[in-house]
Motif scaffolding. Structure first.
Motif, PDB file in Angstrom:
ATOM      1  N   THR A   1       0.839  -1.187   0.000  1.00  0.00           N
ATOM      2  CA  THR A   1       0.000   0.000   0.000  1.00  0.00           C
ATOM      3  C   THR A   1       0.879   1.243   0.000  1.00  0.00           C
ATOM      4  O   THR A   1       1.957   1.257   0.586  1.00  0.00           O
ATOM      5  CB  THR A   1      -0.915   0.038   1.238  1.00  0.00           C
ATOM      6  N   ALA A   2       0.412   2.260  -0.683  1.00  0.00           N
ATOM      7  CA  ALA A   2       1.173   3.505  -0.748  1.00  0.00           C
ATOM      8  C   ALA A   2       1.124   4.205   0.604  1.00  0.00           C
ATOM      9  O   ALA A   2       0.066   4.341   1.209  1.00  0.00           O
ATOM     10  CB  ALA A   2       0.588   4.414  -1.824  1.00  0.00           C
TER      11      ALA A   2
ATOM     12  N   ALA B   1     -12.060  12.366  12.633  1.00  0.00           N
ATOM     13  CA  ALA B   1     -11.789  10.951  12.351  1.00  0.00           C
ATOM     14  C   ALA B   1     -12.659  10.041  13.202  1.00  0.00           C
ATOM     15  O   ALA B   1     -13.085  10.403  14.304  1.00  0.00           O
ATOM     16  CB  ALA B   1     -10.314  10.649  12.608  1.00  0.00           C
ATOM     17  N   THR B   2     -12.913   8.872  12.676  1.00  0.00           N
ATOM     18  CA  THR B   2     -13.636   7.827  13.404  1.00  0.00           C
ATOM     19  C   THR B   2     -12.959   6.494  13.118  1.00  0.00           C
ATOM     20  O   THR B   2     -12.101   6.397  12.246  1.00  0.00           O
ATOM     21  CB  THR B   2     -15.115   7.757  12.982  1.00  0.00           C
ATOM     22  N   GLY B   3     -13.358   5.474  13.851  1.00  0.00           N
ATOM     23  CA  GLY B   3     -12.786   4.154  13.607  1.00  0.00           C
ATOM     24  C   GLY B   3     -13.312   3.128  14.585  1.00  0.00           C
ATOM     25  O   GLY B   3     -14.154   3.423  15.433  1.00  0.00           O
ATOM     26  N   GLY B   4     -12.785   1.921  14.467  1.00  0.00           N
ATOM     27  CA  GLY B   4     -13.209   0.811  15.304  1.00  0.00           C
ATOM     28  C   GLY B   4     -12.409   0.712  16.588  1.00  0.00           C
ATOM     29  O   GLY B   4     -11.752   1.672  17.014  1.00  0.00           O
ATOM     30  N   PRO B   5     -12.411  -0.458  17.206  1.00  0.00           N
ATOM     31  CA  PRO B   5     -11.740  -0.637  18.498  1.00  0.00           C
ATOM     32  C   PRO B   5     -10.249  -0.318  18.472  1.00  0.00           C
ATOM     33  O   PRO B   5      -9.715   0.251  19.434  1.00  0.00           O
ATOM     34  CB  PRO B   5     -11.984  -2.117  18.823  1.00  0.00           C
ATOM     35  N   GLN B   6      -9.540  -0.675  17.394  1.00  0.00           N
ATOM     36  CA  GLN B   6      -8.099  -0.419  17.348  1.00  0.00           C
ATOM     37  C   GLN B   6      -7.824   1.087  17.267  1.00  0.00           C
ATOM     38  O   GLN B   6      -6.896   1.598  17.912  1.00  0.00           O
ATOM     39  CB  GLN B   6      -7.470  -1.148  16.148  1.00  0.00           C
ATOM     40  N   TRP B   7      -8.627   1.785  16.486  1.00  0.00           N
ATOM     41  CA  TRP B   7      -8.511   3.248  16.420  1.00  0.00           C
ATOM     42  C   TRP B   7      -8.810   3.861  17.785  1.00  0.00           C
ATOM     43  O   TRP B   7      -8.128   4.788  18.223  1.00  0.00           O
ATOM     44  CB  TRP B   7      -9.468   3.801  15.368  1.00  0.00           C
TER      45      TRP B   7
ATOM     46  N   LYS C   1      -7.346  12.196  14.816  1.00  0.00           N
ATOM     47  CA  LYS C   1      -6.870  12.372  13.444  1.00  0.00           C
ATOM     48  C   LYS C   1      -5.489  11.753  13.261  1.00  0.00           C
ATOM     49  O   LYS C   1      -5.207  11.120  12.237  1.00  0.00           O
ATOM     50  CB  LYS C   1      -6.839  13.858  13.092  1.00  0.00           C
ATOM     51  N   VAL C   2      -4.624  11.938  14.256  1.00  0.00           N
ATOM     52  CA  VAL C   2      -3.297  11.331  14.192  1.00  0.00           C
ATOM     53  C   VAL C   2      -3.405   9.805  14.167  1.00  0.00           C
ATOM     54  O   VAL C   2      -2.738   9.131  13.367  1.00  0.00           O
ATOM     55  CB  VAL C   2      -2.424  11.788  15.379  1.00  0.00           C
ATOM     56  N   ALA C   3      -4.247   9.255  15.025  1.00  0.00           N
ATOM     57  CA  ALA C   3      -4.439   7.799  15.052  1.00  0.00           C
ATOM     58  C   ALA C   3      -4.931   7.290  13.708  1.00  0.00           C
ATOM     59  O   ALA C   3      -4.459   6.270  13.191  1.00  0.00           O
ATOM     60  CB  ALA C   3      -5.434   7.432  16.160  1.00  0.00           C
ATOM     61  N   ARG C   4      -5.875   8.005  13.113  1.00  0.00           N
ATOM     62  CA  ARG C   4      -6.428   7.594  11.824  1.00  0.00           C
ATOM     63  C   ARG C   4      -5.356   7.598  10.741  1.00  0.00           C
ATOM     64  O   ARG C   4      -5.258   6.683   9.924  1.00  0.00           O
ATOM     65  CB  ARG C   4      -7.563   8.529  11.453  1.00  0.00           C
ATOM     66  N   LEU C   5      -4.529   8.643  10.723  1.00  0.00           N
ATOM     67  CA  LEU C   5      -3.471   8.737   9.718  1.00  0.00           C
ATOM     68  C   LEU C   5      -2.473   7.592   9.838  1.00  0.00           C
ATOM     69  O   LEU C   5      -2.070   6.989   8.840  1.00  0.00           O
ATOM     70  CB  LEU C   5      -2.747  10.086   9.855  1.00  0.00           C
TER      71      LEU C   5
ATOM     72  N   ILE D   1      -2.897   4.602  11.280  1.00  0.00           N
ATOM     73  CA  ILE D   1      -3.530   3.326  10.955  1.00  0.00           C
ATOM     74  C   ILE D   1      -3.702   3.175   9.452  1.00  0.00           C
ATOM     75  O   ILE D   1      -3.572   2.081   8.895  1.00  0.00           O
ATOM     76  CB  ILE D   1      -4.890   3.204  11.684  1.00  0.00           C
ATOM     77  N   ASP D   2      -3.963   4.293   8.766  1.00  0.00           N
ATOM     78  CA  ASP D   2      -4.183   4.253   7.322  1.00  0.00           C
ATOM     79  C   ASP D   2      -2.892   4.228   6.515  1.00  0.00           C
ATOM     80  O   ASP D   2      -2.930   4.250   5.287  1.00  0.00           O
ATOM     81  CB  ASP D   2      -5.039   5.448   6.888  1.00  0.00           C
ATOM     82  N   GLY D   3      -1.747   4.195   7.186  1.00  0.00           N
ATOM     83  CA  GLY D   3      -0.493   4.001   6.471  1.00  0.00           C
ATOM     84  C   GLY D   3       0.386   5.211   6.305  1.00  0.00           C
ATOM     85  O   GLY D   3       1.239   5.236   5.407  1.00  0.00           O
TER      86      GLY D   3
END
Length: 224
Positions: free
Chosen positions: A69-70, A87-93, A170-174, A176-178
């Protein structure tokens, strides 16, 4: 015996009618069988719980399928974070966001990203659990054994600063998204300048951001 044209035409018409009729009949049988199979499939799917059906029909993340993944480049500043949607997400987020909130919500943007990098680096290491929640809650419940102080300091985890929560989310989302992890040179440990743990004297320091110092755990080599 010669067959005249007047006799040939009716014969051809009869042959065509038989051939066409046979094809139409075969198509009807095929359509009927296909409809029956689809009906059975719909009945079977109807008894599967929605959550199970979603799990069966959703592809795992690209990283779990060995698909590269890029990586996502980011700007390490508050203006960039403010420009991003909530940002939103599941348990890991949720686990990563809480760790950033309770461990470093007052840090600089780089410091916040660096703390997140350490947690992500631990997930990638064979020396730690292989999930964000597993890493963050490692040792929780055993006195003086937790890896992240807020999980065992005896105080309730209350999110009382909404703006800070949105920022860390937002930092967590970034991450996790790579997003790129290039701030800490593979660090797996950190501490604030307010403390001086014994391991900090032997682990190589890799970075300093705000009030946080970052270290990489030495690699053990087999003795001869």
């Amino acid at each position: 015996m010669k067959l005249g044209f007047g006799r040939i035409a009716p014969a051809l018409g009869l042959a065509c009618a038989v051939f066409t009729g046979g094809a139409a009949s075969a198509q009807d049988v095929l359509a009927s069988r296909l409809s029956a199979l689809l009906g059975q499939e719909r009945q079977a799917l109807a008894v599967i719980p929605d959550a199970r059906l979603t799990a069966l029909t959703t592809l795992p993340p690209a990283s779990e399928r060995n698909i590269p993944t890029a990586q996502q480049a980011v700007d390490y500043n508050n203006a960039y974070l403010a420009s991003l949607p909530t940002a939103t997400g599941g348990p890991q987020w949720q686990c990563l966001s809480e760790a950033l909130y309770f461990e470093a919500r007052g840090e600089t943007a780089k410091g916040l990203f660096a703390v997140a990098e350490v947690i992500m680096n631990r997930v990638d290491s064979n020396a730690y659990p292989n999930s964000l929640c597993g890493v963050i809650n490692q040792g929780t419940g055993r006195k003086y054994a937790c890896q992240f102080t807020y999980t065992c300091d005896g105080r309730p985890e209350v999110i009382s600063e909404p703006a800070a929560w949105r920022r860390v989310g937002k930092v967590a989302r970034l991450l996790i998204d790579g997003a790129d992890r290039n701030l800490t040179d593979g660090a797996t440990h950190y501490h604030t300048t307010a403390v001086n743990p014994s391991w900090a004297r032997v682990f190589p320091r890799t970075a300093k951001y705000g009030v946080h110092l970052f270290y990489r755990q030495p690699t053990r080599t087999a003795s001869n």
